[in-house]
Each structure stands twice: as structure tokens, then as C-alpha cells.
Write an enzyme that holds these catalytic residues in place. Structure first.
Site, PDB file in Angstrom:
ATOM      1  N   LYS A  12       0.804  -1.204   0.000  1.00 38.02           N
ATOM      2  CA  LYS A  12       0.000   0.000   0.000  1.00 38.02           C
ATOM      3  C   LYS A  12       0.849   1.272   0.000  1.00 38.02           C
ATOM      4  CE  LYS A  12      -3.396  -2.046   3.152  1.00 38.02           C
ATOM      5  NZ  LYS A  12      -3.929  -1.936   4.534  1.00 38.02           N
ATOM      6  N   GLY A  13       2.062   1.145   0.517  1.00 36.62           N
ATOM      7  CA  GLY A  13       2.842   2.329   0.879  1.00 36.62           C
ATOM      8  C   GLY A  13       3.071   3.343  -0.217  1.00 36.62           C
ATOM      9  N   ASP A  56       7.458   3.042  -1.989  1.00 39.90           N
ATOM     10  CA  ASP A  56       7.766   4.105  -1.030  1.00 39.90           C
ATOM     11  C   ASP A  56       9.166   3.968  -0.454  1.00 39.90           C
ATOM     12  OD1 ASP A  56       7.018   1.828   0.350  1.00 39.90           O
ATOM     13  OD2 ASP A  56       5.819   2.875   1.854  1.00 39.90           O
ATOM     14  N   ASP A  89      14.393  -1.337   1.275  1.00 37.58           N
ATOM     15  CA  ASP A  89      15.065  -1.642   2.532  1.00 37.58           C
ATOM     16  C   ASP A  89      16.021  -2.816   2.262  1.00 37.58           C
ATOM     17  OD1 ASP A  89      15.609  -2.177   5.184  1.00 37.58           O
ATOM     18  OD2 ASP A  89      13.551  -2.279   5.838  1.00 37.58           O
ATOM     19  N   LYS A  98      17.031   2.968   1.845  1.00 37.89           N
ATOM     20  CA  LYS A  98      17.752   2.675   3.090  1.00 37.89           C
ATOM     21  C   LYS A  98      18.848   1.654   2.781  1.00 37.89           C
ATOM     22  CE  LYS A  98      15.015   2.719   6.943  1.00 37.89           C
ATOM     23  NZ  LYS A  98      14.114   2.133   7.961  1.00 37.89           N
ATOM     24  N   ASP A 108       3.888   3.507   7.034  1.00 37.94           N
ATOM     25  CA  ASP A 108       3.037   3.295   8.207  1.00 37.94           C
ATOM     26  C   ASP A 108       3.785   2.691   9.393  1.00 37.94           C
ATOM     27  OD1 ASP A 108       3.302   0.620   7.014  1.00 37.94           O
ATOM     28  OD2 ASP A 108       1.742   0.041   8.441  1.00 37.94           O
ATOM     29  N   ARG A 148       0.170   6.882   7.446  1.00 40.93           N
ATOM     30  CA  ARG A 148       0.405   7.002   6.004  1.00 40.93           C
ATOM     31  C   ARG A 148      -0.030   8.366   5.489  1.00 40.93           C
ATOM     32  NH1 ARG A 148       1.488   1.706   4.136  1.00 40.93           N
ATOM     33  NH2 ARG A 148       0.272   0.059   5.134  1.00 40.93           N
TER      34      ARG A 148
END
Ligand code: PRP
Length: 190
Positions: free
Chosen positions: A44-45, A101, A104, A132, A160, A166
Site C-alpha cells: 500500500k505504501g 515508497d 530496505d 535505506k 506506516d 500514512r
């Protein structure tokens, strides 16, 4: 009660985000040089970022979505489950830009890119709002990025914590008492 009260520090303000998205949109527009392409938003991000990004791109484009879940620490292949992919029409023979979004460990985007390539895309590039790199476990370099971030848990602008935050229009670090649990189990952010 306001979400702002839970934020200890702002990392990227609304204005900084706006100018980063202007820059990324210009890069993307240049790299597709007036060609039509498909933007795939990873739910969703990335929905907030994708919505802002596409409105700054003048090329004709289609918008699709991909749904994935990752399990556990995400340290083994197979711990990412694909819920749905865009339709064949949105991928096959098309240039595809996958938008997320945050990157990582790199596993999610690497997995999705492979699936999109397997679906017959002419090309598959990636665009992330946050990167990141210190958390990477697979070699992965996004083609476009907004900002680098250190290894700390961040929320807002799509990212989130327990489903919340969000909708914050900026990116911030939560106050430690809100974060609560040991950091290692929540090191990702978003
Ligand atoms: C987050 C983020 C990326 C992924 C990055 O999604 O949106 O898709 O993790 O992590 P990785 O590089 O370690 O694979 P999350 O699973 O939190 O789902 P969400 O987008 O619905 O919040």
C-alpha cells in the site's frame, strides 16, 4: 488527538518532498523521452508517492498496482507472497516503471521486477521515494530515488507503523515511547 503529536522529529518536510518529487518526475520524463509507459504502484505504501509523481509527468501512461506481503524477517526467498499483478495488457511489451515508497532489504522490489519481466515487459525500471541502503540483503539499486535515509524507523507520506501515519504529509521519526517494541523487529519503516 493528532498524529503530529507522535512525531519526535521531522526528516523531510512537505516542501522538501515536493521539490524531490519535481526532480524525480523530471528524471522519469527525460528517461522515457516522450514515450508511453506503465507505472506500477506497489501497495500500500507507494500510493501517496505514485499519485503525486504521475501528476507531474506529461507522457501518456497507464497506472497499475501490485500487491505483495512479506513475512518474518524476509531473509529467505519465498517469504514474499504475490497477491495480485497488473493485467497482462498493462505489462506485456511495455516499458514499466515500478514505484515503491521505500527500498530496505531490496527483496520486495527485486521480486516484483522479476515478476514484471517474466510477464513480458519490454523494460522494468524502479523508482523509490526513500532508499535505506544500509539494510540491503540483496544487491539492488533503484533507477530513481527521492532521498537516502539512515537505518531508523520512519513514517508518513505513505509509510506506516501498525497501519497508521500514512496520511502525514511529511516524513518523520516516531517518538521512542510510541515505537515501543525493540527496534530490531521494526527496523524497516513503512
Ligand atoms: C514495505 C515497502 C516496500 C517493502 C520494502 O512494504 O512499502 O514494499 O516494505 O522492504 P524490502 O526492501 O525489505 O523488501 P510493507 O511490507 O511494509 O507493506 P505496505 O507497503 O503495505 O506498508
Amino acid at each position: 488527538m493528532s498524529l503530529d503529536d507522535d512525531i519526535g522529529r521531522i526528516l523531510f518536510s512537505r516542501a522538501e518532498i515536493e521539490s524531490a518529487i519535481d526532480r524525480i518526475a523530471a528524471e522519469v520524463t527525460r528517461s522515457y523521452a516522450g514515450r508511453e509507459f506503465t507505472v506500477i504502484s506497489v501497495l500500500k505504501g507507494s500510493c501517496v508517492f505514485a499519485a503525486d509523481l504521475i501528476r507531474r509527468i506529461p507522457n501518456p501512461l497507464e497506472l497499475g498496482f501490485v500487491g505483495v506481503s512479506s513475512y518474518g524477517a524476509g531473509t529467505r526467498a519465498g517469504e514474499i507472497e504475490l497477491h495480485f499483478l497488473p493485467s497482462k495488457r498493462e505489462i506485456e511489451g511495455r516499458d514499466v516503471l515500478i514505484v515503491d515508497d521505500i527500498v530496505d532489504t531490496g527483496r520486495t522490489l527485486q521480486f516484483i521486477r522479476t515478476e514484471i519481466e517474466r510477464g513480458g515487459a519490454s523494460s522494468a525500471r524502479t523508482c523509490v521515494f526513500l532508499d535505506k541502503p544500509s539494510r540491503r540483503v540483496v544487491p539492488f539499486e533503484p533507477d530513481h530515488r527521492g532521498f537516502h535515509v539512515d537505518d531508523e524507523f520512519v513514517v508518513g507520506y505513505g509509510l506506516d507503523f501498525g497501519g497508521r501515519y500514512r496520511n502525514l504529509p511529511y516524513v518523520g521519526a516516531l517518538r521512542p515511547e510510541i515505537l515501543g517494541a525493540p527496534r530490531e523487529s521494526r527496523a524497516k519503516g513503512g
